[in-house]
Design a protein around this motif. Sequence first.
Motif, PDB file in Angstrom:
ATOM      1  N   ILE A  44       0.191   4.134  -2.621  1.00  0.00           N
ATOM      2  CA  ILE A  44       0.846   5.439  -2.670  1.00  0.00           C
ATOM      3  C   ILE A  44       2.313   5.225  -3.001  1.00  0.00           C
ATOM      4  O   ILE A  44       3.009   4.473  -2.316  1.00  0.00           O
ATOM      5  CB  ILE A  44       0.652   6.213  -1.361  1.00  0.00           C
ATOM      6  N   VAL A  50      -5.244   4.327   2.494  1.00  0.00           N
ATOM      7  CA  VAL A  50      -4.668   3.130   1.850  1.00  0.00           C
ATOM      8  C   VAL A  50      -4.504   1.961   2.821  1.00  0.00           C
ATOM      9  O   VAL A  50      -4.694   0.809   2.443  1.00  0.00           O
ATOM     10  CB  VAL A  50      -3.317   3.402   1.139  1.00  0.00           C
ATOM     11  N   LYS A  54       0.810  -1.218   0.000  1.00  0.00           N
ATOM     12  CA  LYS A  54       0.000   0.000   0.000  1.00  0.00           C
ATOM     13  C   LYS A  54       0.841   1.265   0.000  1.00  0.00           C
ATOM     14  O   LYS A  54       0.341   2.355  -0.267  1.00  0.00           O
ATOM     15  CB  LYS A  54      -0.942   0.004   1.221  1.00  0.00           C
ATOM     16  N   ALA A  77       0.241   0.168   6.928  1.00  0.00           N
ATOM     17  CA  ALA A  77       0.230  -0.138   5.498  1.00  0.00           C
ATOM     18  C   ALA A  77       1.396  -1.069   5.170  1.00  0.00           C
ATOM     19  O   ALA A  77       2.505  -0.853   5.665  1.00  0.00           O
ATOM     20  CB  ALA A  77       0.347   1.149   4.688  1.00  0.00           C
ATOM     21  N   LEU A  89      -3.904  12.757  -4.175  1.00  0.00           N
ATOM     22  CA  LEU A  89      -3.793  11.295  -4.257  1.00  0.00           C
ATOM     23  C   LEU A  89      -5.166  10.632  -4.334  1.00  0.00           C
ATOM     24  O   LEU A  89      -5.799  10.393  -3.296  1.00  0.00           O
ATOM     25  CB  LEU A  89      -3.054  10.756  -3.022  1.00  0.00           C
ATOM     26  N   PRO A  90      -5.632  10.328  -5.544  1.00  0.00           N
ATOM     27  CA  PRO A  90      -6.937   9.661  -5.639  1.00  0.00           C
ATOM     28  C   PRO A  90      -6.933   8.282  -4.973  1.00  0.00           C
ATOM     29  O   PRO A  90      -7.990   7.767  -4.616  1.00  0.00           O
ATOM     30  CB  PRO A  90      -7.165   9.528  -7.150  1.00  0.00           C
ATOM     31  N   GLN A  91      -5.737   7.717  -4.777  1.00  0.00           N
ATOM     32  CA  GLN A  91      -5.638   6.405  -4.128  1.00  0.00           C
ATOM     33  C   GLN A  91      -6.308   6.390  -2.760  1.00  0.00           C
ATOM     34  O   GLN A  91      -6.677   5.346  -2.255  1.00  0.00           O
ATOM     35  CB  GLN A  91      -4.170   5.998  -3.911  1.00  0.00           C
ATOM     36  N   ARG A  92      -6.367   7.540  -2.114  1.00  0.00           N
ATOM     37  CA  ARG A  92      -6.911   7.548  -0.764  1.00  0.00           C
ATOM     38  C   ARG A  92      -8.249   8.302  -0.671  1.00  0.00           C
ATOM     39  O   ARG A  92      -8.704   8.640   0.415  1.00  0.00           O
ATOM     40  CB  ARG A  92      -5.908   8.131   0.229  1.00  0.00           C
ATOM     41  N   LEU A 142       0.959   9.613   5.075  1.00  0.00           N
ATOM     42  CA  LEU A 142       0.469   9.133   3.780  1.00  0.00           C
ATOM     43  C   LEU A 142      -0.289   7.810   3.932  1.00  0.00           C
ATOM     44  O   LEU A 142      -1.244   7.554   3.206  1.00  0.00           O
ATOM     45  CB  LEU A 142       1.616   8.986   2.784  1.00  0.00           C
ATOM     46  N   ALA A 143       0.155   6.987   4.873  1.00  0.00           N
ATOM     47  CA  ALA A 143      -0.552   5.716   5.067  1.00  0.00           C
ATOM     48  C   ALA A 143      -1.919   5.954   5.683  1.00  0.00           C
ATOM     49  O   ALA A 143      -2.872   5.224   5.407  1.00  0.00           O
ATOM     50  CB  ALA A 143       0.281   4.791   5.951  1.00  0.00           C
ATOM     51  N   ASN A 144      -2.017   6.967   6.532  1.00  0.00           N
ATOM     52  CA  ASN A 144      -3.293   7.257   7.189  1.00  0.00           C
ATOM     53  C   ASN A 144      -3.385   8.753   7.443  1.00  0.00           C
ATOM     54  O   ASN A 144      -2.961   9.249   8.477  1.00  0.00           O
ATOM     55  CB  ASN A 144      -3.383   6.469   8.506  1.00  0.00           C
ATOM     56  N   ALA A 174       5.159   4.450   7.275  1.00  0.00           N
ATOM     57  CA  ALA A 174       3.909   3.944   6.703  1.00  0.00           C
ATOM     58  C   ALA A 174       3.587   2.555   7.246  1.00  0.00           C
ATOM     59  O   ALA A 174       2.423   2.227   7.493  1.00  0.00           O
ATOM     60  CB  ALA A 174       4.004   3.905   5.178  1.00  0.00           C
ATOM     61  N   ASN A 208      -4.557   1.162  -5.656  1.00  0.00           N
ATOM     62  CA  ASN A 208      -4.560   2.052  -4.485  1.00  0.00           C
ATOM     63  C   ASN A 208      -3.275   1.960  -3.662  1.00  0.00           C
ATOM     64  O   ASN A 208      -3.267   1.598  -2.489  1.00  0.00           O
ATOM     65  CB  ASN A 208      -5.766   1.768  -3.584  1.00  0.00           C
TER      66      ASN A 208
END
Lengths: 626, 289
Positions: A247, B271, A220, A269, B263-266, B79-81, A264, A245
């Motif tokens: 990053i 993510v 992720k 993730a 970031l459309p990923q989130r 970025l992860a959350n 992360a 999905n």
Amino acid sequence: MTEFVWKIGGEAGFGVMGAGILFGKVFTRTGHYAFIYPEYPSLIKGGLNTTQVRVGDAPVNAPSKTYDLLVALNKFTVEACKDEARTGGSIIYDGKNTDLTGINVREDIQLYNIPLLEIAQNAGGDMLMRNTVAMGASLALVGYTLDQLDVMIHEIFGRKGEDVVKINMDAAKGGYDYVKAHYDAGKFPIKLEKRRMRESKFVLTGNEAIGAGAIQAGLKFFASYPMTPASSILHYIAAHEYDHNIIVKHAEDEIASMNMVVGASYAGARSMCCTSGGGFALKSEALGLAALAETPVVVVLSQRTGPSTGMPTWTEQADLRFAMHASQGDFLRVILAPGDVTEAYMHTQRAFNIAEKYQIPVIILSDKFLSESAATTDSSDYKPLPIERGKMITQHMQPLPQGGRFKRYEFTEDGVSPRPIPGVIGGEHVATSYEHWENGFSTEHFETRKKMVDKRARKINFMANDLIPPTLYGPKGAKLTLVCWGSHKAPVFEAVDILKKEGVKVNALHFSCVHPLHPLAYELLLKYRKRLVIVENNSTAQFGGYLKEKVGVQFIGSILRYDARPLFPEDVAEHAKAILEGREKDAVVYDRTPVEYYTARIIDTKEAGKGLDKPLGESKHTIEVI
Amino acid sequence: MATVNDFTPKEQPQWCPGCGNFGIMLALRNALVKVGAETHNTVVVSGVGCSGKDAHYVRTYGYEGLHGRALPLATGIKLANSRLRVIAMGGDGDGYGIGLNHFVQTCRRNIGLTYIVHDNAIYGLTTGQTSPTSMKGMKTKSTPHGVLEEPIHPLALAITSDATFVARTYTGNIPHMIEVFTQALAHKGFALVDVLQICPSWNKVNTPEWFKTRIYDLNKEGHDVADKIKAYEKALEDVHSGYERVPIGIFYKVDKPTYEDGLPQRKEKEVFEHDISAINMEKTLAKFI
Ligand SMILES: Cc1ncc(C[n+]2csc(CCOP(=O)(O)OP(=O)(O)O)c2C)c(N)n1
Ligand SMILES: [Mg+2]
């Protein structure tokens, strides 16, 4: 195995690598296996790029030292590669643009003079389309039809419009027809036929397999900094960031990328980064951080020729000890070194499970040879592994009493402690680069320090089922056991096959989990201890030394190569035999080609630019990369 | 609603008596309460230095990482959350010396982090060597004959690097610290707060007495926080005035989309929240046929 080895060579920038994949896929789609092996110098333009496509009716995972048919896009390719031709081999060249006077080509070699550029231009193309003409000509020689190549051309160029497709198809047909009209193709010694396929096949590089394996494993977050030969992992994953999905961050340097990955992963993730030796050096400090704070991380280290900047686009297996010992202090890590493309896919998935189950760093050790070579593989080998996230906690718990902290580093039997991720009520704790109490708070209490070291170390005792046993290959009653690891699986296994055909019984033991060793590794090494030969792509037999230390075995000989190229099966076979017969003990293989042909050779700009709409410019093609 | 007590751990901090870190710690706990932060959704990330201990003394989730690397570590977490409130802490050596590249890059990234730099113009934890913000001529253990270089101008650097919130405060003024931290925490995007910090043990030049006559609140003098050029001038005022006037307050603030916004990923969920137990690779692998 019937095989056909095709090689194409020309200066960088002429699409030699792309041609290799395309040609390999044509045969893959028609029931064959291909191994596609590129070699190129650290230049954007100029130098000599070659791609070898080795086609067979059984899986191939190693290049050959020789070829059946060479496509030479310039004079220099002929000069450099002519002697690699098999007896009765052939060379396609463009006599209108390439003058072979002064080059001594062996008499047994058949020359096919085909006006590649003219045919390309007649089709409406340019210099860059000579590849396509040559592919058409090559297919005519082996008795193939053009239909599969046409299908591929449609797939690749369809988006660019019908004209582009037509130009390419005409170019291929031009080459094909030229051979039919001017040569007796029937005389070409190798004929290939389309074969029935039981299942679909995939053609992918080691790096693509690592990237896809990581995506399959639920990657992720991915942060990296470009460095050959790892960069194509970054490119691959970045191209899929929206589909899955993920990053993807091209960070400011490897230090940042590694620290981002640690962050992360801490936040829940699945995270990974990739690099080569120089970048790994910069990542080392945060590798230790992940170890002490018990944050799972997966790092891909794709080795190239070192030390320092070394030879950036060439291969070596000389970072094994670096991977084993990088970062200060004693700590547990796992190093997986896939032996081929399929293993790269599967082991990458394993890497994530191991990292999260044991909350440790896992390193995937590849090299230029595995990372950038492509192979035809059975699609059924690409299986998802069950996801195992270990003791990660994502559900809210009882709130902690005021001022309290969660025991993130609780002493447990297996050394692994519960790991709540931020956001979880009741899991508040501090992770730290300092030694700490069970609740994470830093300490210099001696007894706790000792207990923490033991806690982290004892995870190894519970890991056996997740480690990978070595693969034993070869006939019973072998007189010699070749020990190898990582990318050199196929060259060594194929050497076993070569020798078997000659009636020489040799077997091989391949390690794809190089540290720690699987219990079976000890058993097998001790069983064959009297006749072990270490085979490695480095100058000091790094893995051999490790086995001596860990298992206590000795080697009766070694086969090493460190001239920046991988070991070829033929070399391994030859030297294994010499060692067996007592003619040799420690063999060093290197390329004795008199021309310094791959590296930084400047091709004459005028010749190179001929036929191009846009000349290649005045740079003389020596823009250094990497 | 969490209270200051919720952000207070049982352990007692162990800085030198009179250290500015005590004030920063208290101000941060108070500011967190003011913005309605929750302990479980907050992560305090730090580098290594005397300053690094904040990850320990603000009871939330915390990660005390490596010297100079608080920002990339915090970036990964965010970025992860991105629902987490992530605060990065570090020293002047940490952020403006060894970690300077990350500082500039994180400014231009405009990622949603609050970055609090404990700027005592000295390497505290390593017992008093020069730092990138030490004044020219300052004598320290590593520069016994005086610093030869000009100091770094962190606020000016942040402004030219397109940081969207740039402020400075002072450990001798706790209400001001709370106010600036609160605004920084409320800012969407990257917020830098440079905290002029007393180091009673090693910095014998920039003492409370030294600051007393020099510091002033630029926001009380009608400074326009939207004026980037003015902000830049103010960011250099301390040096340009020969340290006659040292401004504190909000220098610059602008609203811009954050890195996460791109970031459309989130968009659908963070993510880390995606179910990874059965990822469908069919289409992805089909490209290899
Ligand atoms: C890579 C690395 N280099 C050096 C150190 C030693 N070290 C720890 S803190 C520090 C400097 C501290 O100064 P600063 O960042 O200003 O923090 P302060 O202690 O003043 O709060 C140094 C050099 C380290 N921990 N890691
Ligand atoms: Mg300092």
